[in-house]
Motif scaffolding. Structure first.
Motif, mmCIF file in Angstrom:
data_model
loop_
_atom_site.group_PDB
_atom_site.id
_atom_site.type_symbol
_atom_site.label_atom_id
_atom_site.label_comp_id
_atom_site.label_asym_id
_atom_site.label_seq_id
_atom_site.Cartn_x
_atom_site.Cartn_y
_atom_site.Cartn_z
ATOM 1 N N ARG A 29 -82.345 36.970 -8.533
ATOM 2 C CA ARG A 29 -83.215 35.915 -7.780
ATOM 3 C C ARG A 29 -83.722 34.789 -8.928
ATOM 4 N N ARG A 30 -83.844 35.337 -10.357
ATOM 5 C CA ARG A 30 -84.278 34.637 -11.296
ATOM 6 C C ARG A 30 -83.021 33.343 -11.461
ATOM 7 N N ARG A 31 -81.768 33.963 -11.290
ATOM 8 C CA ARG A 31 -80.782 32.979 -11.539
ATOM 9 C C ARG A 31 -80.567 32.015 -10.362
ATOM 10 N N ALA A 32 -80.967 32.579 -9.248
ATOM 11 C CA ALA A 32 -80.742 31.791 -8.061
ATOM 12 C C ALA A 32 -81.910 30.663 -7.788
ATOM 13 N N LEU A 33 -82.958 31.038 -8.344
ATOM 14 C CA LEU A 33 -84.164 30.037 -8.087
ATOM 15 C C LEU A 33 -83.843 28.659 -8.608
ATOM 16 N N PRO A 34 -83.225 28.315 -9.645
ATOM 17 C CA PRO A 34 -82.816 26.740 -9.688
ATOM 18 C C PRO A 34 -82.184 26.237 -8.716
ATOM 19 N N TYR A 35 -81.048 26.838 -8.131
ATOM 20 C CA TYR A 35 -80.387 26.099 -7.058
ATOM 21 C C TYR A 35 -81.052 26.264 -5.741
ATOM 22 N N LEU A 36 -81.988 27.082 -5.566
ATOM 23 C CA LEU A 36 -82.823 26.894 -4.369
ATOM 24 C C LEU A 36 -83.613 25.798 -4.637
ATOM 25 N N LEU A 37 -84.330 25.355 -5.656
ATOM 26 C CA LEU A 37 -85.256 24.718 -6.074
ATOM 27 C C LEU A 37 -84.601 23.025 -5.831
ATOM 28 N N ILE A 38 -83.131 22.747 -6.332
ATOM 29 C CA ILE A 38 -82.607 21.625 -6.376
ATOM 30 C C ILE A 38 -82.172 21.489 -4.819
#
Length: 323
Positions: A29-38
């Motif tokens: 989840r932590r690695r996917a969070l930046p992609y979800l934010l942008i």
């Protein structure tokens, strides 16, 4: 009599490798969070810019005329005809070379002036630095149309301040001097407009980078007898180099696609000697009504700009890796 080899100690059994623990969900989840934010920004840019860019590319392979434009009919397919015609046209390569030369001149002038302003801001008192920052922000916020109008008034042949000031010098007569009669002089004025608008961003960015230079390193270099040039080269420049490279890349991308300054300075009717790629594409599309040829020039311009964008992204990656 032969020697008898005694059996050595038994080898210790190699312990079995521990099984890999499953990757925790929290790490995924932590690695996917930046992609979800942008993701919303990427989707918005794709919706706003993606369709026009795709439509531009498709148009460059068609033969759009006024008939198809007003009737809404599908233009006939032209394939690579427009690209072959443009790439074999010597005037196109003249415009490309002129655009590249103009970009180099603008970027060089912008970076030199911005670095000098940033170094000056570092040495003045805090209140003077605050005033300079406010002036730079005001210049940065000035619309291009206002800046172009000011520079047209400064270089006006009849009432220009530049001609009046130069006429005060002994031996010079600049009365009724038209700066745009000679393209070299005209581009010097246009370069002034572009640099005027770009210096605030570059100077403030470099000034922020200069604030990160450790003062103890500079003091140690001065104690060791370093001269100002050596101090800047071996102590200051390595610290601000990443920011300077990024600013240079951005300015090159912006200056390569200059259109508004030339269009406004020439009153909406630029001569062929003042064509850059952006102006050339616009003229071909809306003045000559060669819509597909103008689209092909725009696509080629975008491809050239992508080269600068690749350099910019690589610098960002290297900067992030260094940190």
């Amino acid at each position: 009599m032969g020697s008898v080899e005694l059996p050595g100690p038994p080898r210790a059994a190699r312990p079995p490798r521990p099984a890999r623990a499953p990757r925790p969900r929290r790490t995924i989840r932590r690695r996917a969070l930046p992609y979800l934010l942008i993701a919303p920004t990427v989707l918005a840019l794709a919706a706003v810019l993606g369709y026009p860019l795709v439509d531009l590319v498709v148009l460059s392979f068609q033969d759009m005329t006024r008939r198809e434009l007003f009737s809404g009919a599908t233009p006939p397919w032209a394939g690579l005809a427009h690209y072959r015609s443009i790439l074999s046209d010597g005037f196109f390569w003249t415009v490309v070379g002129r655009t590249a030369l103009f970009t180099v001149a603008c970027v060089a002038a912008t970076m030199v002036l911005s670095l000098l302003v940033a170094l000056l801001m570092r040495r003045v008192s805090p209140w003077v630095r605050t005033v300079m920052t406010g002036v730079l922000v005001a210049v940065w916020a000035m619309p291009v149309m206002v800046a172009a109008s000011i520079f047209r008034w400064l270089s006006d042949a009849d009432y220009g301040v530049v001609n009046w000031l130069l006429g005060l010098l002994p031996g010079l007569d600049f009365s009724k001097h038209n700066w745009f009669e000679n393209p070299w002089q005209g581009f010097a004025v246009i370069t002034g407009v572009v640099v005027w608008g770009a210096v605030p961003f570059a100077a403030l960015t470099l000034q922020a980078a200069l604030s990160q230079v450790p003062a103890e390193l500079e003091e140690a270099a001065l104690v060791d007898g370093a001269r100002p040039g050596q101090l800047f080269r071996h102590v200051t420049w390595p610290v601000i180099k990443p920011s300077a490279v990024l600013v240079t890349s951005l300015c090159a991308i912006w200056d390569f696609g200059v259109f508004n300054q030339i269009w406004l300075m020439r009153g909406g009717q630029p001569e062929k000697d003042y064509y850059l790629l952006g102006v050339y594409s616009f003229i071909e599309s809306f003045a000559v009504n060669r819509y597909s040829a103008g689209a092909a020039i725009a696509v080629l311009t975008v491809l050239m700009l992508l080269g600068g964008a690749v350099v910019y992204v690589r610098q960002l990656v290297h900067l992030g890796a260094a940190e």
